[in-house]
Design a protein around this motif. Structure first.
Motif, PDB file in Angstrom:
ATOM      1  N   GLN A 190       0.823  -1.202   0.000  1.00  0.00           N
ATOM      2  CA  GLN A 190       0.000   0.000   0.000  1.00  0.00           C
ATOM      3  C   GLN A 190       0.862   1.259   0.000  1.00  0.00           C
ATOM      4  OE1 GLN A 190      -2.501  -0.429   3.492  1.00  0.00           O
ATOM      5  NE2 GLN A 190      -4.086  -1.511   2.341  1.00  0.00           N
ATOM      6  N   LYS A 239      -5.172   8.517   2.880  1.00  0.00           N
ATOM      7  CA  LYS A 239      -5.541   7.124   3.131  1.00  0.00           C
ATOM      8  C   LYS A 239      -4.499   6.210   2.513  1.00  0.00           C
ATOM      9  CE  LYS A 239      -8.544   7.012  -0.951  1.00  0.00           C
ATOM     10  NZ  LYS A 239      -8.184   8.375  -1.355  1.00  0.00           N
ATOM     11  N   VAL A 278      -3.667   3.327   0.066  1.00  0.00           N
ATOM     12  CA  VAL A 278      -4.256   2.871  -1.188  1.00  0.00           C
ATOM     13  C   VAL A 278      -3.491   1.653  -1.687  1.00  0.00           C
ATOM     14  CG1 VAL A 278      -4.772   3.489  -3.575  1.00  0.00           C
ATOM     15  CG2 VAL A 278      -4.995   5.207  -1.774  1.00  0.00           C
ATOM     16  N   THR A 336     -10.603  -7.126  -1.498  1.00  0.00           N
ATOM     17  CA  THR A 336     -11.482  -6.286  -0.680  1.00  0.00           C
ATOM     18  C   THR A 336     -10.958  -4.867  -0.558  1.00  0.00           C
ATOM     19  OG1 THR A 336     -10.318  -6.953   1.346  1.00  0.00           O
ATOM     20  CG2 THR A 336     -12.245  -8.261   0.686  1.00  0.00           C
ATOM     21  N   GLN A 360      -9.436  -1.039  -1.815  1.00  0.00           N
ATOM     22  CA  GLN A 360      -9.785  -0.002  -2.760  1.00  0.00           C
ATOM     23  C   GLN A 360      -8.810   0.007  -3.940  1.00  0.00           C
ATOM     24  OE1 GLN A 360     -10.177   3.769  -0.868  1.00  0.00           O
ATOM     25  NE2 GLN A 360     -10.110   4.943  -2.754  1.00  0.00           N
ATOM     26  N   SER A 377      -6.437   1.580  -7.030  1.00  0.00           N
ATOM     27  CA  SER A 377      -5.420   2.624  -7.055  1.00  0.00           C
ATOM     28  C   SER A 377      -5.695   3.677  -8.114  1.00  0.00           C
ATOM     29  CB  SER A 377      -4.043   1.999  -7.320  1.00  0.00           C
ATOM     30  OG  SER A 377      -3.718   1.063  -6.324  1.00  0.00           O
ATOM     31  N   TYR A 401     -12.003  -0.966 -11.839  1.00  0.00           N
ATOM     32  CA  TYR A 401     -12.210   0.123 -10.879  1.00  0.00           C
ATOM     33  C   TYR A 401     -12.584   1.390 -11.656  1.00  0.00           C
ATOM     34  CZ  TYR A 401     -11.412   3.006  -6.726  1.00  0.00           C
ATOM     35  OH  TYR A 401     -11.566   3.851  -5.667  1.00  0.00           O
ATOM     36  N   ALA A 441     -14.293   4.948  -8.108  1.00  0.00           N
ATOM     37  CA  ALA A 441     -14.980   4.944  -6.817  1.00  0.00           C
ATOM     38  C   ALA A 441     -15.358   3.534  -6.383  1.00  0.00           C
ATOM     39  CB  ALA A 441     -16.245   5.820  -6.879  1.00  0.00           C
ATOM     40  N   ASN A 442     -15.713   2.670  -7.337  1.00  0.00           N
ATOM     41  CA  ASN A 442     -16.187   1.330  -6.998  1.00  0.00           C
ATOM     42  C   ASN A 442     -15.627   0.303  -7.976  1.00  0.00           C
ATOM     43  OD1 ASN A 442     -18.312   2.020  -4.861  1.00  0.00           O
ATOM     44  ND2 ASN A 442     -19.007   3.254  -6.589  1.00  0.00           N
ATOM     45  N   TRP A 443     -15.520  -0.943  -7.497  1.00  0.00           N
ATOM     46  CA  TRP A 443     -15.189  -2.072  -8.352  1.00  0.00           C
ATOM     47  C   TRP A 443     -16.476  -2.586  -8.986  1.00  0.00           C
ATOM     48  CZ3 TRP A 443     -10.391  -3.200  -9.660  1.00  0.00           C
ATOM     49  CH2 TRP A 443      -9.341  -2.864  -8.799  1.00  0.00           C
TER      50      TRP A 443
END
Length: 396
Positions: A207, A213, A215, A231, A233, A235, A251, A254-256
């Protein structure tokens, strides 16, 4: 006491003390201070963190193993390196007669310049908690590093079984590394100090701190994130991952989401009929009203739709099965006889058709809905529908 420290004693610091404490561990938390913690590593290379491991020695005594650490003081006090070159034992006081308590094992630096203790040394100590019905661990004092919380049951003593070591210990240790080093996460996940800082999580996910945060960092640009890290987020927009259910996902920033959605499918399994000569989405003698299927338009702007049913009508009174296409509250295409499945037989027969729809807006959700009718009649004819289905296949 075996715990050795540097730059605490006013006199008497030995060359050995200095050598033992050349740790170089400065995981920053701000421009001046560093994170207190333990240097990672183990004898066989199998564990992230072995320093200051604690385990049972006897009923009320534990052994704290060797290790090295840094302990940050207040912002003007600097950081204290400490080293325990040989294991140390600590003994816990007997439990309260009525209530349990939680003790805290710490590495504690005494610095007379700041605490007026008349002491300049480092020690492994037990901070005894207060017994109670819902006991809490004491707060770690200044210039100390918490190692373990230890639950001491009511009445615990060397003579009646002592501390239940297999359940009494709560590991609070956390590692630190040198400036720019990749931090092996063990224990709580703490915020980064600057964008571009890296850490290796407990589930082996690399990460990067982006300023707000942690990532997930791809193994390579364009690399597919493995399912073991599915699970976390993404990149960057356009990154792919192997989802936990084996589905390739993309991705979107914002979402997968599924990389290749579809096919989409629905059906009517409870037969029904209509006597309406105009298109209706409601059948009689069935609870499945209306029958609809929503889908997301792909980047190609086109889909293949396949629909049909087991149908029957009445002699020459044709029964029709057609689709209505909507996007939100907008009607894109009304049901049309020219694109309908038609039945004109008193016996059930299976029929279907395919259509290609183009010119859709990628990313928008569209909906197909079944509509039914039969030609105008004065004989009470009925058009029946069973096992009707809609399938939409996006074209990529």
């Amino acid at each position: 006491m075996n715990l050795r420290s540097s730059w605490v004693a006013e006199t008497g610091q030995t060359r050995e003390d200095t050598r033992l404490n050349q740790v170089g561990a400065t995981t920053m938390v701000n421009p001046v201070q560093v994170r207190s913690g333990i240097l990672p590593g183990s004898y066989d290379g199998k564990w992230r963190l072995s320093g200051f491991w604690m385990d049972k020695a006897s009923a009320m005594t534990a052994t704290v193993s060797e290790g090295r650490a840094v302990i940050q003081g207040d912002i003007s006090q600097g950081v204290y390196p400490v080293a325990l070159p040989a294991a140390e034992q600590v003994t816990f006081a007997a439990g309260d007669a009525q209530y349990g308590r939680i003790d805290l094992v710490v590495l504690k630096v005494y610095d007379n310049l700041y605490d007026g203790s008349s002491r300049n040394e480092a020690k492994v100590e037990i901070i005894q908690g207060v017994p109670g019905q819902a006991p809490k661990a004491p707060v770690a004092p200044p210039r100390s590093l918490a190692l373990y919380e230890v639950t001491v049951p009511a009445g615990a003593s060397a003579g009646n079984g002592g501390i239940p070591w297999s359940t009494a210990l709560k590991d609070l240790r956390t590692p630190v590394v040198s400036l720019g080093g990749i931090l092996p996460v063990e224990g709580p996940v703490l915020p980064g100090a600057h964008p571009g800082q890296y850490q290796d999580t407990a589930n082996n996910q690399f990460q990067r701190w982006d300023g707000g945060k942690w990532v997930a960092y791809p193994e390579a640009v364009g690399g597919i994130v493995p399912s073991s890290a599915s699970t976390l987020q993404g990149s960057y927009t356009g990154q792919y991952r192997d989802g936990s259910n084996g589905e390739l996902q993309r991705y979107d920033g914002a979402n997968w989401k599924p990389a290749f959605p579809g096919p989409y499918y629905t059906d009517l399994t409870d037969a029904g009929y209509t006597t309406s000569s105009t298109y209706t989405s409601t059948l009689l003698d069935t609870v499945q009203n209306p029958v609809s299927l929503s889908f997301v338009a792909p980047s190609s702007k086109s889909v293949l739709v396949h629909f049909g049913a087991r149908m029957r009508s009445h002699k020459d009174y044709y029964g029709y099965l057609a689709l209505r296409l909507t996007q939100g509250s907008n009607v894109i295409q009304e049901p049309d006889d020219e694109y309908a499945v038609i039945a004109s037989n008193e016996n059930f027969g299976s029929m279907s058709m395919n259509r290609r729809l183009a010119g859709l807006t990628p990313g928008l959700t569209y909906t197909f809905t079944f509509y039914y009718r039969l030609v105008a009649n004065t004989v009470g004819a009925q058009a029946w529908y069973d096992n009707a289905f809609i399938r939409v296949d996006p074209q990529y």
